[in-house]
Design a protein around this motif. Structure first.
Motif, mmCIF file in Angstrom:
data_model
loop_
_atom_site.group_PDB
_atom_site.id
_atom_site.type_symbol
_atom_site.label_atom_id
_atom_site.label_comp_id
_atom_site.label_asym_id
_atom_site.label_seq_id
_atom_site.Cartn_x
_atom_site.Cartn_y
_atom_site.Cartn_z
ATOM 1 N N ASP A 1 0.860 -1.179 0.000
ATOM 2 C CA ASP A 1 0.000 0.000 0.000
ATOM 3 C C ASP A 1 0.900 1.235 0.000
ATOM 4 O OD1 ASP A 1 -2.627 1.217 2.289
ATOM 5 O OD2 ASP A 1 -1.959 1.918 0.320
ATOM 6 N N THR B 1 -0.320 4.355 -0.260
ATOM 7 C CA THR B 1 -1.186 5.510 0.002
ATOM 8 C C THR B 1 -0.514 6.484 0.964
ATOM 9 O OG1 THR B 1 -3.099 4.092 -0.304
ATOM 10 C CG2 THR B 1 -3.477 6.200 0.805
ATOM 11 N N ALA B 2 -0.423 7.745 0.559
ATOM 12 C CA ALA B 2 0.219 8.775 1.386
ATOM 13 C C ALA B 2 -0.499 10.091 1.134
ATOM 14 C CB ALA B 2 1.702 8.897 1.029
ATOM 15 N N THR B 3 -0.723 10.877 2.176
ATOM 16 C CA THR B 3 -1.586 12.051 2.044
ATOM 17 C C THR B 3 -0.995 13.264 1.314
ATOM 18 O OG1 THR B 3 -1.016 12.597 4.325
ATOM 19 C CG2 THR B 3 -3.093 11.432 3.960
ATOM 20 N N PRO B 4 0.308 13.334 1.013
ATOM 21 C CA PRO B 4 0.744 14.387 0.078
ATOM 22 C C PRO B 4 0.239 14.140 -1.356
ATOM 23 C CG PRO B 4 2.576 13.642 1.431
ATOM 24 C CD PRO B 4 1.438 12.690 1.666
ATOM 25 N N ASP B 5 -0.256 12.912 -1.621
ATOM 26 C CA ASP B 5 -0.817 12.581 -2.928
ATOM 27 C C ASP B 5 -2.325 12.821 -2.925
ATOM 28 O OD1 ASP B 5 1.300 9.637 -3.085
ATOM 29 O OD2 ASP B 5 1.671 11.668 -3.832
ATOM 30 N N ARG C 1 -3.021 4.249 -3.461
ATOM 31 C CA ARG C 1 -2.137 3.568 -4.411
ATOM 32 C C ARG C 1 -1.806 2.178 -3.905
ATOM 33 N NH1 ARG C 1 3.158 6.412 -6.253
ATOM 34 N NH2 ARG C 1 3.455 6.860 -4.042
ATOM 35 N N GLU D 1 2.501 19.796 -5.139
ATOM 36 C CA GLU D 1 3.707 19.345 -4.425
ATOM 37 C C GLU D 1 4.965 19.645 -5.229
ATOM 38 O OE1 GLU D 1 4.733 18.350 -1.482
ATOM 39 O OE2 GLU D 1 2.736 18.732 -0.688
ATOM 40 N N TRP D 2 5.647 18.645 -5.794
ATOM 41 C CA TRP D 2 6.921 18.860 -6.464
ATOM 42 C C TRP D 2 6.783 19.214 -7.932
ATOM 43 C CZ3 TRP D 2 10.617 19.989 -3.380
ATOM 44 C CH2 TRP D 2 10.541 19.545 -2.061
ATOM 45 N N LYS E 1 5.467 21.941 -10.774
ATOM 46 C CA LYS E 1 5.007 23.311 -10.993
ATOM 47 C C LYS E 1 4.699 23.480 -12.462
ATOM 48 C CE LYS E 1 8.574 25.307 -8.026
ATOM 49 N NZ LYS E 1 8.908 26.639 -7.547
ATOM 50 N N THR F 1 -0.607 11.426 -8.194
ATOM 51 C CA THR F 1 0.606 11.673 -7.407
ATOM 52 C C THR F 1 1.597 12.503 -8.196
ATOM 53 O OG1 THR F 1 2.540 10.631 -6.347
ATOM 54 C CG2 THR F 1 1.541 9.409 -8.151
ATOM 55 N N GLU G 1 4.762 12.288 -7.560
ATOM 56 C CA GLU G 1 6.002 11.496 -7.574
ATOM 57 C C GLU G 1 5.663 10.019 -7.804
ATOM 58 O OE1 GLU G 1 9.294 13.505 -4.849
ATOM 59 O OE2 GLU G 1 7.570 12.905 -3.644
ATOM 60 N N SER H 1 7.937 7.322 -6.361
ATOM 61 C CA SER H 1 8.176 7.280 -4.918
ATOM 62 C C SER H 1 7.284 6.204 -4.322
ATOM 63 C CB SER H 1 7.869 8.647 -4.305
ATOM 64 O OG SER H 1 8.118 8.609 -2.922
ATOM 65 N N LEU H 2 7.873 5.071 -3.956
ATOM 66 C CA LEU H 2 7.117 3.900 -3.516
ATOM 67 C C LEU H 2 7.823 3.231 -2.348
ATOM 68 C CD1 LEU H 2 6.518 2.364 -7.055
ATOM 69 C CD2 LEU H 2 4.777 3.445 -5.630
ATOM 70 N N PRO H 3 7.061 2.670 -1.406
ATOM 71 C CA PRO H 3 7.720 2.008 -0.269
ATOM 72 C C PRO H 3 8.441 0.711 -0.668
ATOM 73 C CG PRO H 3 5.346 1.685 -0.143
ATOM 74 C CD PRO H 3 5.602 2.623 -1.301
#
Lengths: 158, 190
Positions: B67, B69-73, B77, B168-169, B171, B183, B185, B188-190
């Motif tokens: 999983d 899933t992260a809240t900056p996204d 996911r 986020e990253w 622009k 997302t 990124e 960017s995955l665990p």
């Protein structure tokens, strides 16, 4: 751009406690270092029983100050999975990595800072560098521009 | 009923700022507050997401399911990692499925990682058309997302539409609907 001959006093006040002397990095005096306990992680996305997942975040506001009186509040969130492909990430581990990577990023950014560098740019450069450094250290970690509303804010330099 | 790029952009504009003024003013944007509000609502249904991940595990027995899933996204996911012995050095694909919390759309993409020992040294993101080696698990993830959440695939050309938003990253002019709805990124995955 003329560089000052003396280190200019852009003071990134990273530490509230005494005991850590200032360091001169390039043209910048950095007063102290971030410590693991400054990162008060809270679980934002709970983890399913097994496998990689979950998300925790800590929120930091670091006040950047110049001796001219100019200030800028550098805000950032830092998050890590609760478990990644390498295994579980404990909160103390996340705190240690968050602190080490933040200090590494601050060192790298402030080495390049001059008296003319706008503080907002120093902050943005720091955030971007920190994001890259922490990703290399911990799979799935990231730095964000805003903090999750569940986090407890930690303020420096007030 | 599928949403157009314009409709999706109108939705995304509520959740991502179109200026950097909030950074300058050192304030939180109303868009961020609204995104947080969406997360608060969606995370109440996390049991449904976990049940989906459990189901996916049964349908993809040769994969480990994670999983991301992260809240900056702006999406939930899931990741499917092939359950293979770890090579000392080499390349590995993972497949990622995202379901947006902003609009009823999903997407599936692949990421090829290069490993040196345990460290990922390089990540290459791959969108449609996906390579043959990952198409089968990607299709299974896609069908499962549609069936479980009643969402439809975001076509690649709409996903690549540029939007004048700060996500986020990303622009402007680099930001796309993919970044805003899923997302900023993807690698960017665990």
């Amino acid at each position: 751009m003329r560089h000052s001959q003396r280190p200019h006093a852009l003071s990134l006040v990273l530490l509230l406690l005494s005991g850590c002397g200032p360091t001169v990095i390039g043209h910048t005096i950095v007063n102290g270092r971030l410590q693991p306990e400054h990162f008060r992680f809270v679980t934002v996305v709970a983890k399913r029983g097994k496998g990689a997942g979950g998300w925790r975040e800590a929120c930091v506001h670091a006040q950047l100050k110049r001796t001219t009186g100019e200030t800028y509040l550098c805000r950032f969130g830092v998050g890590t999975p609760i478990e990644n492909g390498d295994g579980p990430i404990s909160t103390p581990l996340a705190q240690r990595v968050a602190a080490e990577c933040a200090n590494q990023a601050a060192y790298s950014v402030f080495e390049a800072t001059t008296p003319q560098t706008p503080l907002i740019l120093a902050c943005q450069n720091f955030r971007g560098t920190y994001n890259m450094v922490i990703k290399a250290a911990l799979r799935g970690a990231k730095v964000s521009h805003e903090c999750d509303s569940k986090t407890t804010l930690y303020e420096f330099g007030f | 009923m599928s949403l157009s790029a314009e409709q999706l952009q109108a939705i995304a504009r509520n959740y991502w700022p179109s200026t950097e003024e909030y950074l300058f003013r050192q304030e939180t944007s109303p868009e961020h507050d609204r995104l947080q509000g969406r997360w608060e609502e969606e995370l109440k249904k996390i049991d449904q997401w976990w049940a989906f991940l459990d189901d996916l595990e049964r349908e993809l027995p040769e994969y480990k399911i994670g999983d991301a899933t992260a809240t900056p996204d702006a999406s939930f996911r899931c990741i499917a990692y092939p359950d293979q012995p770890r090579l000392l050095r080499g390349f590995r694909w993972v497949i990622v499925g995202c379901v947006s919390i902003l609009a009823p759309v999903y997407t599936v993409y692949g990421v090829q990682f290069e490993y040196r020992g345990k460290k990922r040294t390089c990540a290459q993101v791959s969108f449609e058309p996906l390579l043959p080696e990952i198409r089968t698990p990607a299709d299974i993830i896609a069908r499962k997302l549609e069936a479980t959440f009643g969402v439809s695939a975001l076509p690649r050309d709409i996903a690549e539409t540029h939007v004048p938003l700060f996500v986020e990253w990303k622009k402007p002019p680099d930001t796309t609907l993919f970044h805003a709805l899923f997302t900023s990124e993807p690698q960017s995955l665990p």
